[in-house]
Design a protein around this motif. Sequence first.
Motif, PDB file in Angstrom:
ATOM      1  N   ILE A  70      -4.574 -12.425   1.070  1.00  0.00           N
ATOM      2  CA  ILE A  70      -4.907 -10.994   0.938  1.00  0.00           C
ATOM      3  C   ILE A  70      -5.435 -10.445   2.265  1.00  0.00           C
ATOM      4  CG2 ILE A  70      -6.542  -9.378  -0.156  1.00  0.00           C
ATOM      5  CD1 ILE A  70      -6.169 -11.033  -2.773  1.00  0.00           C
ATOM      6  N   LYS A  71      -6.288 -11.218   2.934  1.00  0.00           N
ATOM      7  CA  LYS A  71      -6.855 -10.766   4.194  1.00  0.00           C
ATOM      8  C   LYS A  71      -5.753 -10.557   5.243  1.00  0.00           C
ATOM      9  CE  LYS A  71     -10.605 -11.491   7.396  1.00  0.00           C
ATOM     10  NZ  LYS A  71     -11.674 -12.342   7.900  1.00  0.00           N
ATOM     11  N   THR A  72      -4.846 -11.535   5.317  1.00  0.00           N
ATOM     12  CA  THR A  72      -3.735 -11.426   6.271  1.00  0.00           C
ATOM     13  C   THR A  72      -2.889 -10.188   5.961  1.00  0.00           C
ATOM     14  OG1 THR A  72      -3.700 -13.830   6.353  1.00  0.00           O
ATOM     15  CG2 THR A  72      -1.776 -12.675   7.260  1.00  0.00           C
ATOM     16  N   ASP A  73      -2.646  -9.995   4.676  1.00  0.00           N
ATOM     17  CA  ASP A  73      -1.854  -8.816   4.265  1.00  0.00           C
ATOM     18  C   ASP A  73      -2.510  -7.529   4.750  1.00  0.00           C
ATOM     19  OD1 ASP A  73       0.124  -7.368   2.324  1.00  0.00           O
ATOM     20  OD2 ASP A  73      -1.873  -6.634   1.744  1.00  0.00           O
ATOM     21  N   LEU A  74      -3.822  -7.444   4.566  1.00  0.00           N
ATOM     22  CA  LEU A  74      -4.528  -6.212   4.957  1.00  0.00           C
ATOM     23  C   LEU A  74      -4.522  -6.043   6.479  1.00  0.00           C
ATOM     24  CD1 LEU A  74      -7.481  -6.474   2.408  1.00  0.00           C
ATOM     25  CD2 LEU A  74      -5.723  -4.700   2.429  1.00  0.00           C
ATOM     26  N   GLU A  75      -4.724  -7.124   7.177  1.00  0.00           N
ATOM     27  CA  GLU A  75      -4.714  -7.050   8.640  1.00  0.00           C
ATOM     28  C   GLU A  75      -3.345  -6.613   9.152  1.00  0.00           C
ATOM     29  OE1 GLU A  75      -8.181 -10.424   9.471  1.00  0.00           O
ATOM     30  OE2 GLU A  75      -6.052 -10.992   9.490  1.00  0.00           O
ATOM     31  N   ASN A  76      -2.305  -7.144   8.508  1.00  0.00           N
ATOM     32  CA  ASN A  76      -0.951  -6.752   8.914  1.00  0.00           C
ATOM     33  C   ASN A  76      -0.704  -5.260   8.664  1.00  0.00           C
ATOM     34  OD1 ASN A  76      -0.273  -9.251   9.844  1.00  0.00           O
ATOM     35  ND2 ASN A  76       0.611  -9.930   7.889  1.00  0.00           N
ATOM     36  N   ARG A  77      -1.231  -4.783   7.564  1.00  0.00           N
ATOM     37  CA  ARG A  77      -1.041  -3.347   7.279  1.00  0.00           C
ATOM     38  C   ARG A  77      -1.713  -2.490   8.354  1.00  0.00           C
ATOM     39  NH1 ARG A  77       0.471  -2.435   1.331  1.00  0.00           N
ATOM     40  NH2 ARG A  77       0.598  -4.580   0.586  1.00  0.00           N
ATOM     41  N   LEU A  78      -2.901  -2.932   8.788  1.00  0.00           N
ATOM     42  CA  LEU A  78      -3.612  -2.158   9.812  1.00  0.00           C
ATOM     43  C   LEU A  78      -2.850  -2.140  11.141  1.00  0.00           C
ATOM     44  CD1 LEU A  78      -7.440  -2.894   9.368  1.00  0.00           C
ATOM     45  CD2 LEU A  78      -6.240  -0.727   9.037  1.00  0.00           C
ATOM     46  N   LYS A  79      -1.927  -3.105  11.304  1.00  0.00           N
ATOM     47  CA  LYS A  79      -1.144  -3.144  12.553  1.00  0.00           C
ATOM     48  C   LYS A  79       0.090  -2.239  12.496  1.00  0.00           C
ATOM     49  CE  LYS A  79      -2.474  -7.923  13.451  1.00  0.00           C
ATOM     50  NZ  LYS A  79      -2.084  -9.266  12.940  1.00  0.00           N
ATOM     51  N   LEU A  80       0.311  -1.636  11.342  1.00  0.00           N
ATOM     52  CA  LEU A  80       1.517  -0.798  11.190  1.00  0.00           C
ATOM     53  C   LEU A  80       1.447   0.440  12.087  1.00  0.00           C
ATOM     54  CD1 LEU A  80       1.941  -0.961   7.300  1.00  0.00           C
ATOM     55  CD2 LEU A  80       3.498  -1.969   8.998  1.00  0.00           C
ATOM     56  N   ASP A  81       2.620   0.986  12.348  1.00  0.00           N
ATOM     57  CA  ASP A  81       2.760   2.213  13.149  1.00  0.00           C
ATOM     58  C   ASP A  81       1.939   3.345  12.500  1.00  0.00           C
ATOM     59  OD1 ASP A  81       3.660   4.237  14.763  1.00  0.00           O
ATOM     60  OD2 ASP A  81       5.563   4.478  13.670  1.00  0.00           O
ATOM     61  N   THR A  82       1.134   4.035  13.293  1.00  0.00           N
ATOM     62  CA  THR A  82       0.319   5.123  12.727  1.00  0.00           C
ATOM     63  C   THR A  82       0.823   6.498  13.162  1.00  0.00           C
ATOM     64  OG1 THR A  82      -1.201   4.941  14.583  1.00  0.00           O
ATOM     65  CG2 THR A  82      -1.800   3.739  12.584  1.00  0.00           C
ATOM     66  N   SER A  83       2.021   6.552  13.737  1.00  0.00           N
ATOM     67  CA  SER A  83       2.494   7.841  14.261  1.00  0.00           C
ATOM     68  C   SER A  83       2.779   8.849  13.131  1.00  0.00           C
ATOM     69  CB  SER A  83       3.725   7.643  15.148  1.00  0.00           C
ATOM     70  OG  SER A  83       4.719   6.955  14.441  1.00  0.00           O
ATOM     71  N   HIS A  84       3.164   8.336  11.983  1.00  0.00           N
ATOM     72  CA  HIS A  84       3.264   9.253  10.831  1.00  0.00           C
ATOM     73  C   HIS A  84       2.117   8.917   9.889  1.00  0.00           C
ATOM     74  CE1 HIS A  84       7.083  10.942  12.038  1.00  0.00           C
ATOM     75  NE2 HIS A  84       7.466   9.714  12.358  1.00  0.00           N
ATOM     76  N   LYS A  85       1.093   9.734   9.926  1.00  0.00           N
ATOM     77  CA  LYS A  85      -0.136   9.421   9.207  1.00  0.00           C
ATOM     78  C   LYS A  85       0.120   9.125   7.724  1.00  0.00           C
ATOM     79  CE  LYS A  85      -4.632  11.029   7.806  1.00  0.00           C
ATOM     80  NZ  LYS A  85      -5.399  12.132   7.274  1.00  0.00           N
ATOM     81  N   GLU A  86       0.969   9.974   7.088  1.00  0.00           N
ATOM     82  CA  GLU A  86       1.130   9.828   5.636  1.00  0.00           C
ATOM     83  C   GLU A  86       1.866   8.542   5.281  1.00  0.00           C
ATOM     84  OE1 GLU A  86       2.563  11.970   7.535  1.00  0.00           O
ATOM     85  OE2 GLU A  86       4.696  12.146   7.063  1.00  0.00           O
ATOM     86  N   VAL A  87       2.748   8.069   6.176  1.00  0.00           N
ATOM     87  CA  VAL A  87       3.454   6.806   5.935  1.00  0.00           C
ATOM     88  C   VAL A  87       2.451   5.656   6.021  1.00  0.00           C
ATOM     89  CG1 VAL A  87       5.327   5.302   6.705  1.00  0.00           C
ATOM     90  CG2 VAL A  87       5.568   7.785   6.914  1.00  0.00           C
ATOM     91  N   PHE A  88       1.620   5.700   7.044  1.00  0.00           N
ATOM     92  CA  PHE A  88       0.588   4.672   7.221  1.00  0.00           C
ATOM     93  C   PHE A  88      -0.395   4.663   6.044  1.00  0.00           C
ATOM     94  CE2 PHE A  88      -3.703   3.655   8.848  1.00  0.00           C
ATOM     95  CZ  PHE A  88      -3.502   2.320   9.164  1.00  0.00           C
ATOM     96  N   MET A  89      -0.846   5.859   5.653  1.00  0.00           N
ATOM     97  CA  MET A  89      -1.817   5.964   4.552  1.00  0.00           C
ATOM     98  C   MET A  89      -1.244   5.362   3.273  1.00  0.00           C
ATOM     99  SD  MET A  89      -4.696   7.216   5.592  1.00  0.00           S
ATOM    100  CE  MET A  89      -5.531   7.518   4.043  1.00  0.00           C
ATOM    101  N   ASP A  90       0.018   5.643   2.971  1.00  0.00           N
ATOM    102  CA  ASP A  90       0.606   5.108   1.745  1.00  0.00           C
ATOM    103  C   ASP A  90       0.666   3.588   1.768  1.00  0.00           C
ATOM    104  OD1 ASP A  90       0.820   7.496   0.479  1.00  0.00           O
ATOM    105  OD2 ASP A  90       2.962   7.333   0.030  1.00  0.00           O
ATOM    106  N   ALA A  91       0.996   3.027   2.931  1.00  0.00           N
ATOM    107  CA  ALA A  91       1.047   1.560   3.043  1.00  0.00           C
ATOM    108  C   ALA A  91      -0.338   0.969   2.796  1.00  0.00           C
ATOM    109  CB  ALA A  91       1.567   1.160   4.420  1.00  0.00           C
ATOM    110  N   MET A  92      -1.359   1.632   3.308  1.00  0.00           N
ATOM    111  CA  MET A  92      -2.733   1.153   3.117  1.00  0.00           C
ATOM    112  C   MET A  92      -3.178   1.302   1.654  1.00  0.00           C
ATOM    113  SD  MET A  92      -3.988  -0.181   5.841  1.00  0.00           S
ATOM    114  CE  MET A  92      -5.742  -0.225   5.460  1.00  0.00           C
ATOM    115  N   LYS A  93      -2.919   2.469   1.079  1.00  0.00           N
ATOM    116  CA  LYS A  93      -3.365   2.715  -0.305  1.00  0.00           C
ATOM    117  C   LYS A  93      -2.738   1.723  -1.284  1.00  0.00           C
ATOM    118  CE  LYS A  93      -2.355   7.171  -0.551  1.00  0.00           C
ATOM    119  NZ  LYS A  93      -2.201   8.549  -1.068  1.00  0.00           N
ATOM    120  N   ALA A  94      -1.469   1.354  -1.004  1.00  0.00           N
ATOM    121  CA  ALA A  94      -0.746   0.484  -1.933  1.00  0.00           C
ATOM    122  C   ALA A  94      -1.295  -0.940  -1.947  1.00  0.00           C
ATOM    123  CB  ALA A  94       0.739   0.466  -1.567  1.00  0.00           C
ATOM    124  N   ALA A  95      -2.100  -1.284  -0.944  1.00  0.00           N
ATOM    125  CA  ALA A  95      -2.611  -2.656  -0.850  1.00  0.00           C
ATOM    126  C   ALA A  95      -3.483  -3.028  -2.048  1.00  0.00           C
ATOM    127  CB  ALA A  95      -3.391  -2.826   0.454  1.00  0.00           C
TER     128      ALA A  95
END
Lengths: 453, 453
Positions: free
Chosen positions: B93-118
């Motif tokens: 779970i920790k690795t999964d969350l860390e990987n999500r934080l490494k995602l592209d943040t140029s489209h805020k709403e795309v990044f936010m959805d990836a984080m919320k879904a965790a």
Amino acid sequence: MKVAKFGGTSLANAEQIKKVCDIVLSDSDRKIVVVSAPGKREKTDTKVTDLLIACAEKHLATKDAKAELEAVVKRFKDIADDLKLGNEIIDEIKTDLENRLKLDTSHKEVFMDAMKAAGEDNSAKLVAAYLNSIGKKAQYVSPKDAGLLLSSEFGNAQVLPESFDNLKMLKDIDGIIIFPGFFGYTVEGNVATFPRGGSDITGSIIAAALKVDLYENFTDVDAVYAAHPGLVNNPVAISEITYREMRELSYAGFSVLHEDTLVPVFKAGVPVNIKNTNNPTAPGTKIVLSRDYTPSTHVVGIASDDSFCCIYVSKIMMNREIGFGRKLLQIFEDEGISYEHTPSGVDNISVIFKQNQLKNKDVEQRILYRIKNELNCDDVSIDYGLALILVVGEGMKNTVGTASRATTALANASISLEMINQGSSEVTMMFGVRQSEAHKAVISLYNEFFLKN
Amino acid sequence: MKVAKFGGTSLANAEQIKKVCDIVLSDSDRKIVVVSAPGKREKTDTKVTDLLIACAEKHLATKDAKAELEAVVKRFKDIADDLKLGNEIIDEIKTDLENRLKLDTSHKEVFMDAMKAAGEDNSAKLVAAYLNSIGKKAQYVSPKDAGLLLSSEFGNAQVLPESFDNLKMLKDIDGIIIFPGFFGYTVEGNVATFPRGGSDITGSIIAAALKVDLYENFTDVDAVYAAHPGLVNNPVAISEITYREMRELSYAGFSVLHEDTLVPVFKAGVPVNIKNTNNPTAPGTKIVLSRDYTPSTHVVGIASDDSFCCIYVSKIMMNREIGFGRKLLQIFEDEGISYEHTPSGVDNISVIFKQNQLKNKDVEQRILYRIKNELNCDDVSIDYGLALILVVGEGMKNTVGTASRATTALANASISLEMINQGSSEVTMMFGVRQSEAHKAVISLYNEFFLKN
């Protein structure tokens, strides 16, 4: 100054015309008199306007309408003879009618309007002649000379805005003005008529143009009643009613005034008095801008109208779809259908309209198909034979308990409500019921609001 | 086969997860389990989804969200420890969350959805791990592998039609499936979420795709109640309700299910059972296609929703003008405003909509100006602070006297009715009242339809 308009039964014979003139002469404020064509003398009689229509149609069909022309002339001659007016006026009327028959018939509706207008036009000349014969200063004024300009929608013409300025010239005419109702002239100079019953509209336009003190509309009833006398026994007379209330009642079966009559006087703020030629001292019904009301007089009338149909449309999540309602109404607009109401739920909407607008089964099917397919709906259905019942009264909206009284009266009469619509108009509560229950609904609402108080 | 969905409070801690697993294991038909993210353990707690949102926002703002990430990991670790699952799952779970934080943040709403879904994604992995740890055959299935495709409306995604075919693959998986709710994937492979509360929607989509026998929705209440417990004391529980009734109640303040939840199961005809994780033997509320009703059970619930406003438009002879309504609604469409109802009179119409759609005074003024000038209206005004009260029940329309009972109850409570709308929906009668009177209105209607019987 007052404008007094007299309906067809008030001009049906010499005796009635004498009554009209007595009324006019009894009040020096009655400066402008608008007259209809002679109406029925008794139940089985034919109105002059209908004689004229028969004459015109015979002429169009066979070019030989002598007998029909004679029938019209005879009606006027009988009146003139009884008024002891001599032959001159009748010769004038006969020549007028013969000249109309010589008009171009290539546009049927233009010709028909010229023929139909002859009733009012000659009725006005006759009344003016009678007043002159008894030594009163009175003169016929033609709508052409007065500048009453109408649109070229023959048989259903609308007044053109410049008429209101033009008509101010009537103020400068000395003596009593006798003005024919029902028609005016197009910019091209053709006669154009309002819808049947349109003499009321002529009177209203003149009253508004001159901003007179009162527009008196003389008919053959003592008053406007709180319900249709054909539906309710001896309904109470309405002494005072607002324009808005009257508009709503006129819309749904109150045929005392033509529906369009009130627009000009309402806009000009001229009050109207509906009175009875045969009982001129009765107070009649006053139509005013605002009236006082109490919780027991806040309802002024109950009206009903039938032959409505309802197209029901359901689509899950419809309420989220911006533009859905607009697209739905576009389909009705494309088909030239004027709708009345669109009650809606969360996932559904109904469109209620006069069913005679669906000219045939093809139109019906096309509309249902378009709604179902273009709007991707789950369910579309149609239901015929609805009646709308209106409970009309100023201030009703803000009187707690009116809806309760109305719905309880209907429930006690075992009437199932297909629709309730209250909320936009401040003066009307509307109920949709099956047509077969409309009469019972009117009676139960009348009893509740007029017999219980 | 059944789909069982469990809400956030049912997964908030180890004890709750054990309850969930007991419930799942007690019925071999419970083959597919949809889980939310861990919710609140007690009133002042924070939901994992909110921790994730805080973490994502901190990361976007400062690129340093270590503390926030730790807070999320700790929530999962506490649960895993109490379930005696060992460190492997937490490392995952920790690795999964860390990987999500490494995602592209140029489209805020795309990044936010990836984080919320965790939250849901890891909650599902945890539950599957627990079931395996107690020797049960269960497996986490990713929405990506199952083909749950959504539109690219991040945070408010819609299911794509092909998902229903794709999801049929779940039938072929052996053992219990643990499926994360709330999110799916776009065609491009990005995470996209439904609106908050959207795990209900995931369950409904899977239940519909597989046409299962029952969709069980486990929450923290025993049933859906006939009125909001915050408005009425101890309202009665609803044992059976139709989809249509539930849709209408959901629309107006019944928040047990997300508004969109019922669409897939309704279309597929799969019944729903709302149940309580903490009282699983209670029958709960069944949502079905049709139900039996008697005159005393035809009303199923009373709901209310507020913050509506009403634009009132009057124009004399409006009802004759074909296209008027369509042009009026076009103005609202141009402004992106979704309206609710358009009650109409003879010369007037009102448009009722959620007032938060008027983002500022300029929008309000522009709409009023356009209506007045483009449609040449006599009068246009706006009124704020309306509440809509819904009386919902199948068959009500055809039960004589329901309107009477409702309006009489409201009148006895001295409530002034701004609007009544009945006639399209067969299941709802709607009353518009001042917002300040909404609570009193709900109580009086509840007393009439639920305490009198």
